[in-house]
Design an enzyme around this catalytic site. Structure first.
Site, PDB file in Angstrom:
ATOM      1  N   ARG A 104      57.076  38.639  65.002  1.00 55.82           N
ATOM      2  CA  ARG A 104      58.045  39.262  64.107  1.00 55.82           C
ATOM      3  C   ARG A 104      59.427  38.742  64.471  1.00 55.82           C
ATOM      4  NH1 ARG A 104      55.403  45.210  65.154  1.00 55.82           N
ATOM      5  NH2 ARG A 104      53.430  44.841  64.047  1.00 55.82           N
TER       6      ARG A 104
ATOM      7  N   HIS B  22      46.760  46.534  58.813  1.00 58.96           N
ATOM      8  CA  HIS B  22      47.870  46.963  59.661  1.00 58.96           C
ATOM      9  C   HIS B  22      49.195  46.913  58.893  1.00 58.96           C
ATOM     10  CE1 HIS B  22      48.311  47.908  64.067  1.00 58.96           C
ATOM     11  NE2 HIS B  22      49.574  47.928  63.683  1.00 58.96           N
TER      12      HIS B  22
ATOM     13  N   ARG C 136      51.584  43.871  59.044  1.00 55.54           N
ATOM     14  CA  ARG C 136      52.496  43.734  60.182  1.00 55.54           C
ATOM     15  C   ARG C 136      51.962  42.862  61.312  1.00 55.54           C
ATOM     16  NH1 ARG C 136      56.307  47.194  61.316  1.00 55.54           N
ATOM     17  NH2 ARG C 136      55.559  47.642  63.429  1.00 55.54           N
TER      18      ARG C 136
END
Length: 385
Positions: free
Chosen positions: A166, A280, A283
């Protein structure tokens, strides 16, 4: 709450209240975030065929999950660090869910311990989400604590063997440990409601927030770098570990993060009670299939031998109905309760849950069905564009 009429309204209010790093941690996906787009497109591509003249004037959402009756086929999903969204946020979510009549799943990585949540929400139906630590003895003790607090369903997350990529978290300095830099400090200062209503309250009371469930010997503030090896997440989980958990956990066992039919069948073999068909929330891995493309085959394969739940991408009550029509028996909501919590605290979390229920009620009226099972019995049918 005036003028908060849909989840987009709550999301915008949450964005104004939360610092950018925390908001994006909740809101965004991973890598190029194509999974987020795929999730939305997959749900938008489904239509539900109504039946007319069915003679119903009200809808009944009563649902039995794992032998327990609840008011609706919804669950507040486990979310890490929900206590940063609002002071004592996990307890507020539990109380909101309790008033709505649905379960709330407490995360291993919550700020508040399950014991404190139970004290603050004595009537809540608590589930517990587990990330297995490398020290199995510590993991077993954590499960003993959850069981002692009345958590009757263990939701084991199996789709996160490593930390996702991320990039926005790195740019925002959001992670464990937090890495404050000038821009993030300015951003926090520009959100005084969160600074004084959440962070300052922790600092004055309990001190800097931390993962509440970690043993005292390994618990550190979220600004400190060290996470002991014993409580790092186990990346080598396998089906033998599922046998071990099935042996030591006295309640229901649900495996979260299943997308393949073969894995659902193995879950049946090891004695699991349920699976969560989940990406999820987009993510973790950007190239995963959408749950709507996996649920029908899984439902056919397990043929009622375990409970099928689903999550990922829900924005409307109709999204919930689409998952149910495909074969899920309940749907977990992750981001939505957090947006409600950020927008209006405990009352906001309850309000957004009730808003989803109202949307479900309206849609089922138009579909001509008064109970959730009828979505799968031929009167309401799923079509793909």
């Amino acid at each position: 709450m005036p003028m908060l009429l849909n989840t987009s309204d709550y999301r915008r209010r949450a964005r104004r209240f939360l610092p950018r790093g925390l908001f994006e941690y909740i809101d965004r996906g991973t890598e190029d975030e194509t999974a987020l787009t795929r999730l939305r497109a997959s749900l938008d591509a489904i239509t539900l065929l109504p039946a007319v003249l069915t003679g119903h004037d009200r809808r009944d959402f009563d649902t039995v999950l794992f032998g327990r009756r609840m008011a609706a086929p919804l669950v507040v999903a486990p979310t890490a660090l929900a206590g940063l969204v609002s002071h004592d946020g996990e307890t507020k979510l539990a109380r909101a869910a309790s008033r709505v009549g649905i379960p709330v799943c407490i995360s291993t990585q919550s700020v508040t311990t399950v014991e404190a949540i139970r004290r603050g929400a004595p009537d809540a139906l608590l589930w517990f989400q587990l990330y297995v630590w490398r020290d199995r003895a510590l993991t077993a003790r954590l499960l003993e604590r959850a069981s002692a607090c009345g958590c009757d369903n263990l939701v084991l997350t199996v789709d996160t063997p490593v930390s996702p990529k991320r990039e926005y978290n790195e740019r925002n300095g959001f992670g464990i440990p937090f890495k404050p830099h000038l821009s993030s400090m300015i951003d926090v200062a520009l959100h005084p409601g969160w600074l004084f209503g959440v962070l300052a309250r922790y600092l004055i009371g309990e001190g800097m927030p931390t993962y509440g469930h970690y043993p005292d010997a390994f618990r550190t503030a979220i600004t400190r770098a060290s996470i002991a090896e014993a409580v790092r997440l186990e990346p080598r989980l396998n089906w033998d570990d599922m046998h071990w958990l099935r042996e030591i956990w006295p309640g229901k066992l649900t495996i979260k993060g299943v997308l393949a039919v073969e894995d659902a069948e193995k879950a049946v073999e090891i004695g699991a009670d349920g699976v969560v068909v989940s990406a999820h929330g987009g993510r973790n891995l950007d190239c995963l299939p959408a749950p709507v493309d996996c649920i029908p085959a899984i439902a056919d394969a397990v043929n009622g031998r375990l409970t099928i739940l689903a999550d990922s991408g829900v924005r409307r009550g109709t999204d919930v109905l689409k998952y149910l029509a495909l074969g899920a028996e309940a749907v977990l909501l992750g981001r939505l309760p957090l947006w409600g919590l950020a927008a209006g605290g405990e009352a906001g979390a309850e309000a957004i849950l009730r808003m989803v229920l109202r949307e479900m009620d309206t849609a089922m009226a138009f579909l001509g069905t008064h109970r959730v099972p009828a979505l799968r019995d031929g009167r309401a049918r799923q079509q793909r564009n």
